[in-house]
Design an enzyme around this catalytic site. Structure first.
Site, PDB file in Angstrom:
ATOM      1  N   ALA A  66       1.014  -1.076  -0.258  1.00  0.00           N
ATOM      2  CA  ALA A  66       0.014   0.084   0.081  1.00  0.00           C
ATOM      3  C   ALA A  66       1.011   1.303   0.184  1.00  0.00           C
ATOM      4  O   ALA A  66       2.401   1.118   0.178  1.00  0.00           O
ATOM      5  CB  ALA A  66      -0.655  -0.145   1.128  1.00  0.00           C
ATOM      6  N   GLY A 109       0.901  -4.932   1.139  1.00  0.00           N
ATOM      7  CA  GLY A 109      -0.472  -4.859   0.029  1.00  0.00           C
ATOM      8  C   GLY A 109      -0.336  -5.774  -1.186  1.00  0.00           C
ATOM      9  O   GLY A 109      -0.948  -6.311  -1.529  1.00  0.00           O
ATOM     10  N   GLU A 112      -0.865  -9.747  -0.354  1.00  0.00           N
ATOM     11  CA  GLU A 112      -1.601  -9.552  -0.043  1.00  0.00           C
ATOM     12  C   GLU A 112      -2.976  -9.558  -1.512  1.00  0.00           C
ATOM     13  O   GLU A 112      -3.821 -10.157  -1.136  1.00  0.00           O
ATOM     14  CB  GLU A 112      -2.661  -9.002   0.983  1.00  0.00           C
ATOM     15  CG  GLU A 112      -1.651  -9.031   2.282  1.00  0.00           C
ATOM     16  CD  GLU A 112      -2.156  -7.650   2.737  1.00  0.00           C
ATOM     17  OE1 GLU A 112      -2.088  -6.763   2.799  1.00  0.00           O
ATOM     18  OE2 GLU A 112      -2.825  -7.789   4.501  1.00  0.00           O
ATOM     19  N   GLU A 132       5.335  -5.019   7.130  1.00  0.00           N
ATOM     20  CA  GLU A 132       4.512  -3.789   7.984  1.00  0.00           C
ATOM     21  C   GLU A 132       5.268  -3.893   9.352  1.00  0.00           C
ATOM     22  O   GLU A 132       4.982  -2.681   9.267  1.00  0.00           O
ATOM     23  CB  GLU A 132       2.874  -4.040   7.566  1.00  0.00           C
ATOM     24  CG  GLU A 132       2.074  -4.795   6.227  1.00  0.00           C
ATOM     25  CD  GLU A 132       2.092  -5.386   6.068  1.00  0.00           C
ATOM     26  OE1 GLU A 132       2.585  -6.290   5.794  1.00  0.00           O
ATOM     27  OE2 GLU A 132       1.355  -5.897   4.795  1.00  0.00           O
TER      28      GLU A 132
HETATM   29  N1  DAK Z   1       4.220   3.442  -0.357  1.00  0.00           N
HETATM   30  C1  DAK Z   1       4.443   3.994  -1.726  1.00  0.00           C
HETATM   31  N2  DAK Z   1       5.502   4.532  -1.672  1.00  0.00           N
HETATM   32  C2  DAK Z   1       6.811   3.627  -1.927  1.00  0.00           C
HETATM   33  C3  DAK Z   1       6.614   2.266  -1.789  1.00  0.00           C
HETATM   34  C4  DAK Z   1       5.355   1.834  -0.911  1.00  0.00           C
HETATM   35  N3  DAK Z   1       4.439   0.776  -0.608  1.00  0.00           N
HETATM   36  N4  DAK Z   1       7.703   0.866  -2.370  1.00  0.00           N
HETATM   37  C5  DAK Z   1       8.351   1.717  -2.671  1.00  0.00           C
HETATM   38  N5  DAK Z   1       8.004   3.652  -3.078  1.00  0.00           N
HETATM   39  C6  DAK Z   1       8.283   4.204  -3.333  1.00  0.00           C
HETATM   40  C7  DAK Z   1       9.991   4.775  -2.782  1.00  0.00           C
HETATM   41  O1  DAK Z   1      10.006   5.724  -1.855  1.00  0.00           O
HETATM   42  C8  DAK Z   1      10.998   5.374  -3.591  1.00  0.00           C
HETATM   43  O2  DAK Z   1      10.308   6.563  -4.195  1.00  0.00           O
HETATM   44  P1  DAK Z   1      11.258   7.884  -4.590  1.00  0.00           P
HETATM   45  O3  DAK Z   1      11.679   8.577  -3.570  1.00  0.00           O
HETATM   46  O4  DAK Z   1      12.077   7.720  -5.528  1.00  0.00           O
HETATM   47  O5  DAK Z   1       9.887   9.087  -4.895  1.00  0.00           O
HETATM   48  C9  DAK Z   1      10.534   4.014  -5.546  1.00  0.00           C
HETATM   49  O6  DAK Z   1       8.490   4.329  -4.609  1.00  0.00           O
HETATM   50  C10 DAK Z   1      11.268   3.415  -5.841  1.00  0.00           C
HETATM   51  O7  DAK Z   1      11.938   2.660  -4.074  1.00  0.00           O
HETATM   52  P2  DAK Z   1      13.007   2.651  -3.322  1.00  0.00           P
HETATM   53  O8  DAK Z   1      13.935   4.075  -4.056  1.00  0.00           O
HETATM   54  O9  DAK Z   1      12.960   2.151  -1.791  1.00  0.00           O
HETATM   55  O10 DAK Z   1      13.404   1.107  -4.351  1.00  0.00           O
HETATM   56  P3  DAK Z   1      14.548   0.211  -3.571  1.00  0.00           P
HETATM   57  O11 DAK Z   1      15.191  -0.761  -4.664  1.00  0.00           O
HETATM   58  O12 DAK Z   1      15.658   0.832  -3.077  1.00  0.00           O
HETATM   59  O13 DAK Z   1      13.341  -0.285  -2.321  1.00  0.00           O
HETATM   60  C11 DAK Z   1      12.364  -2.044  -1.897  1.00  0.00           C
HETATM   61  C12 DAK Z   1      12.799  -1.450  -2.709  1.00  0.00           C
HETATM   62  C13 DAK Z   1      10.986  -2.284  -1.922  1.00  0.00           C
HETATM   63  C14 DAK Z   1      12.832  -3.034  -0.645  1.00  0.00           C
HETATM   64  C15 DAK Z   1      11.531  -0.558  -0.607  1.00  0.00           C
HETATM   65  O14 DAK Z   1      11.359   0.971  -1.473  1.00  0.00           O
HETATM   66  C16 DAK Z   1      10.486  -0.524   0.792  1.00  0.00           C
HETATM   67  O15 DAK Z   1      10.749  -1.152   1.651  1.00  0.00           O
HETATM   68  N6  DAK Z   1       9.340  -0.278  -0.149  1.00  0.00           N
HETATM   69  C17 DAK Z   1       8.388  -0.879   1.189  1.00  0.00           C
HETATM   70  C18 DAK Z   1       7.575  -2.322   1.155  1.00  0.00           C
HETATM   71  C19 DAK Z   1       6.428  -1.841   2.132  1.00  0.00           C
HETATM   72  O16 DAK Z   1       6.903  -1.832   3.714  1.00  0.00           O
HETATM   73  N7  DAK Z   1       5.684  -2.302   2.436  1.00  0.00           N
HETATM   74  C20 DAK Z   1       4.837  -2.378   3.003  1.00  0.00           C
HETATM   75  C21 DAK Z   1       3.436  -1.232   3.217  1.00  0.00           C
HETATM   76  S1  DAK Z   1       2.281  -0.947   4.520  1.00  0.00           S
HETATM   77  C22 DAK Z   1      -5.240  -2.940   3.914  1.00  0.00           C
HETATM   78  C23 DAK Z   1      -4.374  -2.791   2.957  1.00  0.00           C
HETATM   79  C24 DAK Z   1      -3.307  -3.111   2.089  1.00  0.00           C
HETATM   80  C25 DAK Z   1      -2.857  -2.223   3.593  1.00  0.00           C
HETATM   81  C26 DAK Z   1      -2.913  -1.791   4.512  1.00  0.00           C
HETATM   82  C27 DAK Z   1      -4.460  -1.719   4.932  1.00  0.00           C
HETATM   83  N8  DAK Z   1      -6.707  -2.179   4.718  1.00  0.00           N
HETATM   84  C28 DAK Z   1      -7.329  -2.810   3.102  1.00  0.00           C
HETATM   85  C29 DAK Z   1      -7.207  -1.842   5.617  1.00  0.00           C
HETATM   86  C30 DAK Z   1      -1.484  -2.863   3.271  1.00  0.00           C
HETATM   87  C31 DAK Z   1       0.179  -1.972   4.295  1.00  0.00           C
HETATM   88  C32 DAK Z   1       1.195  -2.210   2.982  1.00  0.00           C
HETATM   89  O17 DAK Z   1       0.936  -2.483   2.220  1.00  0.00           O
END
Ligand code: DAK
Length: 258
Positions: A66, A109, A112, A132
């Site tokens: 997400a 997400g 998921e 998360e």
């Molecule tokens: N959200 C927003 N932007 C993201 C992102 C994300 N999840 N993942 C990556 N980006 C963006 C980065 O901020 C970056 O943007 P800029 O800085 O260039 O503007 C760009 O994508 C490239 O990412 P990186 O520079 O970080 O790339 P790397 O190759 O170094 O790293 C990575 C890739 C995937 C390991 C890293 O980006 C990362 O850790 N990303 C976050 C992964 C994460 O934590 N995912 C879980 C998010 S929480 C719900 C339904 C669903 C959910 C919740 C509630 N309901 C129905 C209520 C879900 C929640 C989640 O998924």
């Protein structure tokens, strides 16, 4: 017109393709992406020419979760009022089979969303994870429920509590996905799987999908009764007559979905 996804209704005969298209953000699933996926699936579900849907991203990311930037400042009440669960539930209720074709990151997400699909074909570069915990929350769209059902409690608990990503090979061994193929052929492989479903009776496919999903949603006696009703119902279809006649007559069936 959707802006953050691409929809190709006639990608192949009877096969539609939805592509998540926010490459700079690694296909992070903001509210607009999720609404567009929901709306596209509803439209494809209502279109008799479509029998199977493939959902994909790009080579680097299926979806990295997400959109953290969109969620960061939200309060619990904001989250409640946004009510994303309705969107996710509508996606889950899609009657037609959905194949996730995954390359690169399928996180949070994104993981998921794959698990909300019915089957997963992955490229060798795919990585699955529920990270998360690393940003101070926990999975909220089925990760603590669908993941243990797919990979078992021990691995799911480890993934959810440590945020560790697993490779496509590990995901295959654990039973999370259907197949791993080289990165240049994951779409071809997803199409191959879709084609092998698209030639079946659409109505039998729909009721069979619905019945398999009940295995996760109901106690055994109730889901067996549900299965039985769907089984009987198929004997009211032209496709059942066609399928069985074709077998007896040693020819290929021509299913109409009636
Ligand atoms: N959200 C927003 N932007 C993201 C992102 C994300 N999840 N993942 C990556 N980006 C963006 C980065 O901020 C970056 O943007 P800029 O800085 O260039 O503007 C760009 O994508 C490239 O990412 P990186 O520079 O970080 O790339 P790397 O190759 O170094 O790293 C990575 C890739 C995937 C390991 C890293 O980006 C990362 O850790 N990303 C976050 C992964 C994460 O934590 N995912 C879980 C998010 S929480 C719900 C339904 C669903 C959910 C919740 C509630 N309901 C129905 C209520 C879900 C929640 C989640 O998924």
């Amino acid at each position: 017109m959707p802006e953050l996804i691409l929809v190709d209704k006639q990608y192949q005969e009877h096969i539609a393709l939805i592509t998540i298209n926010r490459p700079k953000e690694l296909n992070a699933l903001n509210l607009q992406v999720m609404s567009e996926i929901r709306d596209a699936l509803k439209e494809l579900d209502d279109d008799d020419s479509v029998r199977v849907v493939i959902l994909t991203g790009n080579e680097r990311a299926f979806a990295a979760g997400a959109d953290i930037k969109q969620m960061a400042g939200k309060s619990a009440v904001d989250m409640l009022l946004i009510d994303q669960f309705t969107t996710w539930d509508q996606i889950r209720k899609t009657k037609k089979p959905i194949i996730a074709a995954v390359s690169g990151f399928a996180l949070g997400g994104g993981c998921e969303l794959c698990m909300t699909c019915d089957m997963i074909i992955a490229s060798e570069t795919a990585q699955f994870g529920q990270p998360e915990i690393k940003i101070g929350v926990m999975p909220g769209a089925g990760g603590t429920q669908r993941l243990p059902r797919a990979v078992g409690k021990a691995k799911a608990m480890e993934m959810v509590l440590t945020g560790r990503f697993i490779s496509a090979d590990e995901a295959l061994q654990a039973g999370l996905i259907n197949k791993v193929v080289p990165v240049d052929s994951y779409m071809t492989e997803a199409v191959r799987l879709a084609q092998s479903i698209a030639v079946q009776s659409p109505i039998a496919v729909q009721l069979a999908k619905e019945s398999v999903l009940k295995a996760y949603e109901m106690p055994l006696q109730e889901s067996l009764a549900f299965e039985r009703k769907n089984f009987y119902m198929l004997f009211a279809t032209e496709d059942q007559k066609e399928g069985m006649s074709a077998f007896v007559e040693k020819r290929k069936p021509d299913f109409k979905g009636r």
